[in-house]
Scaffold this motif. Structure first.
Motif, PDB file in Angstrom:
ATOM      1  N   LYS A 104       2.237 -31.386  -9.600  1.00  0.00           N
ATOM      2  CA  LYS A 104       2.884 -32.642  -9.214  1.00  0.00           C
ATOM      3  C   LYS A 104       1.845 -33.617  -8.687  1.00  0.00           C
ATOM      4  N   GLY A 105       1.930 -34.865  -9.167  1.00  0.00           N
ATOM      5  CA  GLY A 105       1.027 -35.898  -8.674  1.00  0.00           C
ATOM      6  C   GLY A 105      -0.369 -35.808  -9.257  1.00  0.00           C
ATOM      7  N   HIS A 106      -0.544 -34.928 -10.243  1.00  0.00           N
ATOM      8  CA  HIS A 106      -1.854 -34.801 -10.871  1.00  0.00           C
ATOM      9  C   HIS A 106      -1.723 -34.921 -12.378  1.00  0.00           C
ATOM     10  N   SER A 107      -2.784 -35.432 -12.992  1.00  0.00           N
ATOM     11  CA  SER A 107      -2.810 -35.513 -14.447  1.00  0.00           C
ATOM     12  C   SER A 107      -2.942 -34.103 -15.028  1.00  0.00           C
ATOM     13  N   PRO A 108      -2.241 -33.812 -16.140  1.00  0.00           N
ATOM     14  CA  PRO A 108      -2.382 -32.490 -16.747  1.00  0.00           C
ATOM     15  C   PRO A 108      -3.738 -32.301 -17.394  1.00  0.00           C
ATOM     16  N   TRP A 109      -4.525 -33.386 -17.483  1.00  0.00           N
ATOM     17  CA  TRP A 109      -5.851 -33.283 -18.089  1.00  0.00           C
ATOM     18  C   TRP A 109      -6.944 -33.154 -17.026  1.00  0.00           C
ATOM     19  N   THR A 110      -6.825 -33.926 -15.957  1.00  0.00           N
ATOM     20  CA  THR A 110      -7.844 -33.892 -14.909  1.00  0.00           C
ATOM     21  C   THR A 110      -7.506 -32.875 -13.824  1.00  0.00           C
ATOM     22  N   GLY A 111      -6.233 -32.816 -13.415  1.00  0.00           N
ATOM     23  CA  GLY A 111      -5.827 -31.819 -12.427  1.00  0.00           C
ATOM     24  C   GLY A 111      -5.278 -30.612 -13.161  1.00  0.00           C
ATOM     25  N   VAL A 112      -5.976 -29.495 -13.110  1.00  0.00           N
ATOM     26  CA  VAL A 112      -5.597 -28.366 -13.956  1.00  0.00           C
ATOM     27  C   VAL A 112      -5.338 -27.102 -13.158  1.00  0.00           C
ATOM     28  N   SER A 113      -4.692 -26.150 -13.824  1.00  0.00           N
ATOM     29  CA  SER A 113      -4.359 -24.887 -13.187  1.00  0.00           C
ATOM     30  C   SER A 113      -5.377 -23.820 -13.530  1.00  0.00           C
ATOM     31  N   GLN A 114      -5.139 -22.627 -13.030  1.00  0.00           N
ATOM     32  CA  GLN A 114      -6.012 -21.480 -13.301  1.00  0.00           C
ATOM     33  C   GLN A 114      -6.035 -21.175 -14.794  1.00  0.00           C
ATOM     34  N   PHE A 115      -7.232 -20.964 -15.335  1.00  0.00           N
ATOM     35  CA  PHE A 115      -7.379 -20.617 -16.748  1.00  0.00           C
ATOM     36  C   PHE A 115      -7.189 -19.120 -16.943  1.00  0.00           C
ATOM     37  N   LEU A 116      -6.345 -18.738 -17.883  1.00  0.00           N
ATOM     38  CA  LEU A 116      -6.144 -17.326 -18.199  1.00  0.00           C
ATOM     39  C   LEU A 116      -6.490 -17.082 -19.655  1.00  0.00           C
ATOM     40  N   GLN A 117      -7.301 -16.071 -19.860  1.00  0.00           N
ATOM     41  CA  GLN A 117      -7.775 -15.764 -21.184  1.00  0.00           C
ATOM     42  C   GLN A 117      -6.783 -14.856 -21.907  1.00  0.00           C
ATOM     43  N   THR A 118      -6.749 -14.932 -23.221  1.00  0.00           N
ATOM     44  CA  THR A 118      -5.903 -14.041 -24.009  1.00  0.00           C
ATOM     45  C   THR A 118      -6.765 -13.311 -25.032  1.00  0.00           C
ATOM     46  N   SER A 119      -6.238 -12.214 -25.556  1.00  0.00           N
ATOM     47  CA  SER A 119      -6.992 -11.464 -26.568  1.00  0.00           C
ATOM     48  C   SER A 119      -7.203 -12.323 -27.813  1.00  0.00           C
ATOM     49  N   GLN A 120      -6.219 -13.163 -28.131  1.00  0.00           N
ATOM     50  CA  GLN A 120      -6.330 -14.040 -29.299  1.00  0.00           C
ATOM     51  C   GLN A 120      -7.484 -15.023 -29.119  1.00  0.00           C
ATOM     52  N   LYS A 121      -7.626 -15.539 -27.892  1.00  0.00           N
ATOM     53  CA  LYS A 121      -8.701 -16.481 -27.600  1.00  0.00           C
ATOM     54  C   LYS A 121     -10.060 -15.800 -27.751  1.00  0.00           C
ATOM     55  N   ILE A 122     -10.177 -14.564 -27.280  1.00  0.00           N
ATOM     56  CA  ILE A 122     -11.441 -13.820 -27.414  1.00  0.00           C
ATOM     57  C   ILE A 122     -11.781 -13.614 -28.890  1.00  0.00           C
ATOM     58  N   ILE A 123     -10.763 -13.264 -29.693  1.00  0.00           N
ATOM     59  CA  ILE A 123     -10.980 -13.044 -31.127  1.00  0.00           C
ATOM     60  C   ILE A 123     -11.505 -14.319 -31.788  1.00  0.00           C
ATOM     61  N   GLN A 124     -10.966 -15.464 -31.388  1.00  0.00           N
ATOM     62  CA  GLN A 124     -11.416 -16.742 -31.957  1.00  0.00           C
ATOM     63  C   GLN A 124     -12.887 -17.010 -31.649  1.00  0.00           C
ATOM     64  N   PHE A 125     -13.330 -16.567 -30.489  1.00  0.00           N
ATOM     65  CA  PHE A 125     -14.709 -16.829 -30.067  1.00  0.00           C
ATOM     66  C   PHE A 125     -15.684 -15.760 -30.562  1.00  0.00           C
ATOM     67  N   ALA A 126     -15.210 -14.550 -30.718  1.00  0.00           N
ATOM     68  CA  ALA A 126     -16.094 -13.436 -31.077  1.00  0.00           C
ATOM     69  C   ALA A 126     -16.464 -13.483 -32.557  1.00  0.00           C
ATOM     70  N   SER A 127     -17.678 -13.010 -32.859  1.00  0.00           N
ATOM     71  CA  SER A 127     -18.133 -12.975 -34.254  1.00  0.00           C
ATOM     72  C   SER A 127     -17.454 -11.842 -35.010  1.00  0.00           C
ATOM     73  N   GLY A 128     -17.111 -10.764 -34.287  1.00  0.00           N
ATOM     74  CA  GLY A 128     -16.438  -9.633 -34.914  1.00  0.00           C
ATOM     75  C   GLY A 128     -17.350  -8.766 -35.757  1.00  0.00           C
ATOM     76  N   LYS A 129     -18.661  -9.014 -35.677  1.00  0.00           N
ATOM     77  CA  LYS A 129     -19.616  -8.258 -36.501  1.00  0.00           C
ATOM     78  C   LYS A 129     -20.188  -7.074 -35.730  1.00  0.00           C
ATOM     79  N   GLU A 130     -20.168  -5.928 -36.359  1.00  0.00           N
ATOM     80  CA  GLU A 130     -20.775  -4.724 -35.778  1.00  0.00           C
ATOM     81  C   GLU A 130     -22.268  -4.745 -36.087  1.00  0.00           C
ATOM     82  N   PRO A 131     -23.084  -4.079 -35.253  1.00  0.00           N
ATOM     83  CA  PRO A 131     -24.513  -4.001 -35.587  1.00  0.00           C
ATOM     84  C   PRO A 131     -24.721  -3.236 -36.887  1.00  0.00           C
ATOM     85  N   GLN A 132     -25.619  -3.716 -37.719  1.00  0.00           N
ATOM     86  CA  GLN A 132     -25.905  -3.108 -39.018  1.00  0.00           C
ATOM     87  C   GLN A 132     -27.223  -2.330 -38.967  1.00  0.00           C
ATOM     88  N   PRO A 133     -27.414  -1.385 -39.882  1.00  0.00           N
ATOM     89  CA  PRO A 133     -28.703  -0.674 -39.943  1.00  0.00           C
ATOM     90  C   PRO A 133     -29.846  -1.679 -40.090  1.00  0.00           C
TER      91      PRO A 133
END
Length: 310
Positions: A104-133
């Protein structure tokens, strides 16, 4: 910093604040993209007005709970409320208005809440590549707090140590970082730090909540061939032991000089020094956003069935 992000191909230093069709054509861009927060010129005009009218604008939903303003606030306030491992009795719904995206009384862009990560968000950021020989598996660990150019320079130098490096970054939990750094560190919680480090093109994998001591189990599990650390001080473990004792015993430990002297402490000092400027800027920015938000709310109300304007 932007060049080190894995999704960036080219950067344009000194780009104009107002994006025009001329700018897009000059750099052979099909369209430009921005978050769904607002950006206005001094006279209150949309900075993307021209490209929107031409159909060469795309929008991404802004990541809820992340903003520079919020991070600045954490540096100015001696609080640990943003740490992810510390329970806070917060019911976010009690603090939001009906329009719905911010306190209340804050912009949803400048005044923000606690950030919570999700598994989907991690997947989007991760390369998903295993180490190769043939890959050299390199392990680095730390807080990587307020992920900055000093970290990037270090990771780039580590990346150059092998022909085919596979860099695993171990991130310590918030409470562990607070133990060896004190004050209200880390500034960014474990969720935010994870995505920041994963976004770096030199990092292949992240260990979330890595142990402070680099143990034999960890080295064997990930088949680590080299362990690197920067030139910053290594704080002893809780029992007074060297956290890098095992990799040193195996002869696979290496100090890496990034050539950068930037630290999170220096960034915090800059922010504190310019505190009044930052506060004035953010208050002005939020006032503009609240005015736009109020206009949007009125427009929504007018569209409702039964309203005089509908």
């Amino acid at each position: 910093m932007v060049q080190a992000i894995k999704w960036v191909d080219e950067i344009v230093p000194g780009a104009p604040y107002v994006t025009t069709l001329e700018t897009l054509d000059k750099y052979n861009c099909d369209f430009c993209v921005h978050g769904n927060d607002i950006t206005l010129t001094v006279d209150g005009k949309d900075t993307y007005e021209e490209v929107k009218a031409a159909g060469r604008y795309r929008e991404c939903k802004r990541t809820q709970g992340v903003s520079t303003t919020d991070l600045v606030g954490r540096m100015l306030l001696m609080t640990k409320a943003h740490h992810s491992n510390i329970d806070e009795d917060l019911d976010y719904r009690k603090h939001t208005d009906n329009f719905g995206k911010g306190p209340k009384g804050h912009s949803p862009w400048t005044g923000v809440s606690q950030f919570l990560q999700t598994s989907q968000k991690i997947i989007q950021f991760a390369s998903g590549k295993e180490p190769q020989p043939g890959d050299t598996i390199i392990y680095v660990a730390g807080a990587f707090d307020l992920f900055h150019i000093g970290h990037v320079d270090f990771l780039e130098k580590v990346h150059q140590l092998a022909e085919r490096p596979y860099i695993i970054a171990g991130l310590h939990f918030d409470q562990e970082v607070n133990r060896y750094k004190g004050k209200n560190y880390p500034i960014m919680n474990i969720h935010e730090r994870t995505l920041s480090v994963l976004a770096c093109r030199y990092v292949s994998e992240v260990v979330i909540g890595a142990p402070y001591a680099v143990t034999a189990d960890l080295l064997d599990h990930f088949r680590v061939e080299l362990v690197c650390h920067g030139m910053t001080e290594v704080v002893p473990d809780k029992d007074g032991s060297d956290p890098y004792m095992e990799p040193k015993r195996r002869g696979i430990f290496q100090l890496v000089n990034s050539g950068s002297n930037l630290t999170t402490d220096l960034i915090v000092q800059r922010i504190i020094k310019n505190r009044l400027e930052f506060e004035a800027r953010n208050q002005k920015k939020e006032a503009k956003e609240l005015a736009v938000l109020e206009a949007m709310k009125k427009l929504e109300e007018e569209k409702q069935p039964g309203s005089p304007q509908s």
